[in-house]
Design a protein around this motif. Structure first.
Motif, PDB file in Angstrom:
ATOM      1  N   ASP A 227       0.842  -1.193   0.000  1.00  0.00           N
ATOM      2  CA  ASP A 227       0.000   0.000   0.000  1.00  0.00           C
ATOM      3  C   ASP A 227       0.882   1.249   0.000  1.00  0.00           C
ATOM      4  O   ASP A 227       1.677   1.463   0.915  1.00  0.00           O
ATOM      5  CB  ASP A 227      -0.899  -0.001   1.239  1.00  0.00           C
ATOM      6  N   VAL A 228       0.736   2.075  -1.020  1.00  0.00           N
ATOM      7  CA  VAL A 228       1.512   3.314  -1.126  1.00  0.00           C
ATOM      8  C   VAL A 228       0.749   4.478  -0.516  1.00  0.00           C
ATOM      9  O   VAL A 228       1.328   5.362   0.115  1.00  0.00           O
ATOM     10  CB  VAL A 228       1.846   3.617  -2.605  1.00  0.00           C
ATOM     11  N   GLN A 229      -0.563   4.484  -0.675  1.00  0.00           N
ATOM     12  CA  GLN A 229      -1.381   5.593  -0.189  1.00  0.00           C
ATOM     13  C   GLN A 229      -1.399   5.652   1.339  1.00  0.00           C
ATOM     14  O   GLN A 229      -1.284   6.719   1.932  1.00  0.00           O
ATOM     15  CB  GLN A 229      -2.801   5.467  -0.730  1.00  0.00           C
ATOM     16  N   THR A 230      -1.565   4.507   1.971  1.00  0.00           N
ATOM     17  CA  THR A 230      -1.472   4.423   3.434  1.00  0.00           C
ATOM     18  C   THR A 230      -0.499   3.290   3.746  1.00  0.00           C
ATOM     19  O   THR A 230      -0.929   2.151   3.947  1.00  0.00           O
ATOM     20  CB  THR A 230      -2.846   4.149   4.081  1.00  0.00           C
ATOM     21  N   PRO A 231       0.778   3.575   3.781  1.00  0.00           N
ATOM     22  CA  PRO A 231       1.789   2.525   3.962  1.00  0.00           C
ATOM     23  C   PRO A 231       1.568   1.702   5.224  1.00  0.00           C
ATOM     24  O   PRO A 231       1.067   2.198   6.236  1.00  0.00           O
ATOM     25  CB  PRO A 231       3.093   3.319   4.046  1.00  0.00           C
ATOM     26  N   ALA A 232       1.966   0.441   5.154  1.00  0.00           N
ATOM     27  CA  ALA A 232       1.780  -0.466   6.280  1.00  0.00           C
ATOM     28  C   ALA A 232       2.462   0.053   7.539  1.00  0.00           C
ATOM     29  O   ALA A 232       1.987  -0.191   8.655  1.00  0.00           O
ATOM     30  CB  ALA A 232       2.312  -1.853   5.918  1.00  0.00           C
ATOM     31  N   ALA A 233       3.564   0.783   7.382  1.00  0.00           N
ATOM     32  CA  ALA A 233       4.288   1.295   8.552  1.00  0.00           C
ATOM     33  C   ALA A 233       3.426   2.236   9.383  1.00  0.00           C
ATOM     34  O   ALA A 233       3.466   2.199  10.627  1.00  0.00           O
ATOM     35  CB  ALA A 233       5.558   2.012   8.099  1.00  0.00           C
ATOM     36  N   THR A 234       2.604   3.069   8.725  1.00  0.00           N
ATOM     37  CA  THR A 234       1.765   4.002   9.475  1.00  0.00           C
ATOM     38  C   THR A 234       0.604   3.274  10.151  1.00  0.00           C
ATOM     39  O   THR A 234       0.183   3.642  11.248  1.00  0.00           O
ATOM     40  CB  THR A 234       1.227   5.120   8.571  1.00  0.00           C
ATOM     41  N   ALA A 235       0.094   2.229   9.484  1.00  0.00           N
ATOM     42  CA  ALA A 235      -0.959   1.420  10.106  1.00  0.00           C
ATOM     43  C   ALA A 235      -0.414   0.681  11.324  1.00  0.00           C
ATOM     44  O   ALA A 235      -1.083   0.568  12.357  1.00  0.00           O
ATOM     45  CB  ALA A 235      -1.526   0.424   9.093  1.00  0.00           C
ATOM     46  N   HIS A 236       0.811   0.200  11.211  1.00  0.00           N
ATOM     47  CA  HIS A 236       1.431  -0.507  12.338  1.00  0.00           C
ATOM     48  C   HIS A 236       1.734   0.459  13.476  1.00  0.00           C
ATOM     49  O   HIS A 236       1.643   0.081  14.655  1.00  0.00           O
ATOM     50  CB  HIS A 236       2.706  -1.214  11.888  1.00  0.00           C
ATOM     51  N   ASP A 237       2.078   1.696  13.152  1.00  0.00           N
ATOM     52  CA  ASP A 237       2.268   2.721  14.182  1.00  0.00           C
ATOM     53  C   ASP A 237       0.986   2.913  14.992  1.00  0.00           C
ATOM     54  O   ASP A 237       1.029   3.062  16.217  1.00  0.00           O
ATOM     55  CB  ASP A 237       2.684   4.055  13.550  1.00  0.00           C
ATOM     56  N   LEU A 238      -0.138   2.929  14.283  1.00  0.00           N
ATOM     57  CA  LEU A 238      -1.418   3.057  14.973  1.00  0.00           C
ATOM     58  C   LEU A 238      -1.655   1.858  15.879  1.00  0.00           C
ATOM     59  O   LEU A 238      -2.064   2.007  17.038  1.00  0.00           O
ATOM     60  CB  LEU A 238      -2.551   3.184  13.952  1.00  0.00           C
ATOM     61  N   TYR A 239      -1.391   0.674  15.379  1.00  0.00           N
ATOM     62  CA  TYR A 239      -1.563  -0.552  16.164  1.00  0.00           C
ATOM     63  C   TYR A 239      -0.728  -0.499  17.447  1.00  0.00           C
ATOM     64  O   TYR A 239      -1.222  -0.814  18.542  1.00  0.00           O
ATOM     65  CB  TYR A 239      -1.165  -1.752  15.320  1.00  0.00           C
ATOM     66  N   LEU A 240       0.518  -0.088  17.328  1.00  0.00           N
ATOM     67  CA  LEU A 240       1.399  -0.024  18.496  1.00  0.00           C
ATOM     68  C   LEU A 240       0.935   1.030  19.500  1.00  0.00           C
ATOM     69  O   LEU A 240       1.176   0.896  20.702  1.00  0.00           O
ATOM     70  CB  LEU A 240       2.828   0.279  18.049  1.00  0.00           C
ATOM     71  N   ALA A 241       0.271   2.066  19.013  1.00  0.00           N
ATOM     72  CA  ALA A 241      -0.171   3.151  19.891  1.00  0.00           C
ATOM     73  C   ALA A 241      -1.410   2.780  20.701  1.00  0.00           C
ATOM     74  O   ALA A 241      -1.746   3.469  21.666  1.00  0.00           O
ATOM     75  CB  ALA A 241      -0.454   4.409  19.060  1.00  0.00           C
ATOM     76  N   LEU A 242      -2.079   1.701  20.322  1.00  0.00           N
ATOM     77  CA  LEU A 242      -3.304   1.300  21.015  1.00  0.00           C
ATOM     78  C   LEU A 242      -2.966   0.456  22.235  1.00  0.00           C
ATOM     79  O   LEU A 242      -2.440  -0.644  22.117  1.00  0.00           O
ATOM     80  CB  LEU A 242      -4.209   0.504  20.070  1.00  0.00           C
ATOM     81  N   ARG A 253       0.286  -9.684   2.463  1.00  0.00           N
ATOM     82  CA  ARG A 253       1.315  -9.740   1.431  1.00  0.00           C
ATOM     83  C   ARG A 253       0.728  -9.511   0.036  1.00  0.00           C
ATOM     84  O   ARG A 253      -0.380  -9.937  -0.260  1.00  0.00           O
ATOM     85  CB  ARG A 253       2.024 -11.091   1.458  1.00  0.00           C
ATOM     86  N   ASP A 254       1.505  -8.830  -0.788  1.00  0.00           N
ATOM     87  CA  ASP A 254       1.148  -8.610  -2.194  1.00  0.00           C
ATOM     88  C   ASP A 254      -0.192  -7.900  -2.357  1.00  0.00           C
ATOM     89  O   ASP A 254      -0.894  -8.090  -3.364  1.00  0.00           O
ATOM     90  CB  ASP A 254       1.118  -9.939  -2.963  1.00  0.00           C
ATOM     91  N   ALA A 255      -0.559  -7.095  -1.381  1.00  0.00           N
ATOM     92  CA  ALA A 255      -1.816  -6.338  -1.466  1.00  0.00           C
ATOM     93  C   ALA A 255      -1.509  -4.848  -1.439  1.00  0.00           C
ATOM     94  O   ALA A 255      -0.562  -4.404  -0.787  1.00  0.00           O
ATOM     95  CB  ALA A 255      -2.747  -6.707  -0.316  1.00  0.00           C
ATOM     96  N   GLY A 256      -2.327  -4.080  -2.159  1.00  0.00           N
ATOM     97  CA  GLY A 256      -2.185  -2.635  -2.182  1.00  0.00           C
ATOM     98  C   GLY A 256      -3.256  -1.966  -1.352  1.00  0.00           C
ATOM     99  O   GLY A 256      -3.751  -2.522  -0.368  1.00  0.00           O
ATOM    100  N   HIS A 257      -3.666  -0.783  -1.781  1.00  0.00           N
ATOM    101  CA  HIS A 257      -4.612   0.003  -0.990  1.00  0.00           C
ATOM    102  C   HIS A 257      -6.047  -0.490  -1.137  1.00  0.00           C
ATOM    103  O   HIS A 257      -6.837  -0.354  -0.212  1.00  0.00           O
ATOM    104  CB  HIS A 257      -4.527   1.476  -1.407  1.00  0.00           C
ATOM    105  N   MET A 258      -6.384  -1.059  -2.290  1.00  0.00           N
ATOM    106  CA  MET A 258      -7.779  -1.379  -2.567  1.00  0.00           C
ATOM    107  C   MET A 258      -8.114  -2.875  -2.553  1.00  0.00           C
ATOM    108  O   MET A 258      -9.285  -3.231  -2.615  1.00  0.00           O
ATOM    109  CB  MET A 258      -8.185  -0.808  -3.937  1.00  0.00           C
ATOM    110  N   ASN A 259      -7.127  -3.734  -2.498  1.00  0.00           N
ATOM    111  CA  ASN A 259      -7.445  -5.153  -2.685  1.00  0.00           C
ATOM    112  C   ASN A 259      -7.059  -6.063  -1.524  1.00  0.00           C
ATOM    113  O   ASN A 259      -7.037  -7.282  -1.673  1.00  0.00           O
ATOM    114  CB  ASN A 259      -6.778  -5.668  -3.962  1.00  0.00           C
TER     115      ASN A 259
END
Length: 277
Positions: A227-242, A253-259
């Motif tokens: 995912d380029v639009q919302t990279p996995a790193a930022t989603a994982h940052d949210l997960y760690l903050a919870l 794996r092998d998935a982008g923003h929409m699929n």
């Protein structure tokens, strides 16, 4: 003329000079709409499709779709991404939930797609009020477990809702920490030294970490590894903050923003999330 357009023209000229022939059939030429709901009606023949609407307090009309059948496992109230609407994208989005044996409900945002509004200037506070009213309405008419699922922009909408209501479960897909991080991700890496995005005060206040601070229910975060639009790193940052025990993170794996939801491992994780919460 920028360098990317020059490169595209050079590629075109090279292909022309090589006398390349492209063959097309009439089936390729005729436009098709893969998101049209009629396509899903054919593959999900056991489901009933209803057009639905809800009149908001200020007279705005929220319209959407309800896809349902008896004896389903749960219902998903789905908040779409920015620019995504029921008629153009509903079939593709809802298909995976019929595979999960779930009911599916989604509304277009106000003054967008099927929905109307008495004024054209829509604020985030309008969307938040709409979201709250739609959830309360759907909760009243829905039996069993109701999962709130937000994708991309819709993940911020869903997180805000979670700060106001106790939910049976929350799924955030293609998400991130804040509106600022979301906006910064829109800039290609090579342009970041030259571009700064400044958000107004209303947008600056959007932060999933803050919205979810008091949320006590189960939550699953899903993000595509590509995912380029919302990279996995930022989603994982949210997960760690919870700071909560009943949280789950799935990087697909092998998935982008929409699929990401179309992958078998995502469906497996979704089933487990529902069964264990």
């Amino acid at each position: 003329m920028n360098i990317f357009r020059l490169a595209a023209i050079a590629t075109l000229l090279a292909s022309l000079s090589a006398c390349t022939t492209y063959n097309y059939t009439s089936q390729q030429f005729v436009p098709k709409d893969p998101g049209k709901l009629n396509h899903l009606k054919k593959s999900a023949s056991t489901y009933q499709f209803d057009d639905i609407e809800y009149i908001q307090a200020d007279g705005a009309v929220s319209r959407g779709i309800s896809i349902h059948k008896p004896e389903t496992n749960f219902t998903v109230l789905y908040f779409m991404g920015s620019g995504v609407r029921v008629d153009a994208n509903g079939s593709y989005i809802a298909k995976v939930f019929t595979e999960l044996n779930a009911n599916f409900i989604s509304f277009d945002y106000r003054d967008f797609g099927r929905s109307d509004a008495p004024k054209s200037n829509v604020s985030l506070s309008d969307l938040e009020a709409d979201t709250l009213a739609l959830y309360d309405h759907v909760r009243k008419i829905t039996k069993g477990k109701l999962i709130v699922h937000g994708h991309s922009f819709g993940s911020f909408v869903a997180a805000k809702l979670a700060s106001l209501r106790p939910l049976d479960g929350l799924v955030l897909e293609g998400t991130g920490t804040s509106a600022q991080a979301y906006s910064d991700n829109m800039i290609p890496w090579f342009a970041k030294p030259f571009i700064t995005i400044k958000l107004d005060q209303e947008l600056q206040s959007i932060d999933n970490r803050i919205a979810l601070k008091q949320y006590k229910g189960p939550i699953m975060i899903i993000n595509g590894s590509n995912d380029v639009q919302t990279p996995a790193a930022t989603a994982h940052d949210l997960y760690l903050a919870l700071d909560k025990p009943n949280k789950r993170y799935e990087e697909i794996r092998d998935a982008g923003h929409m699929n990401a939801m179309s992958k078998p491992e995502t469906l497996k994780a979704y089933r487990e999330f529902i069964q264990t919460n």
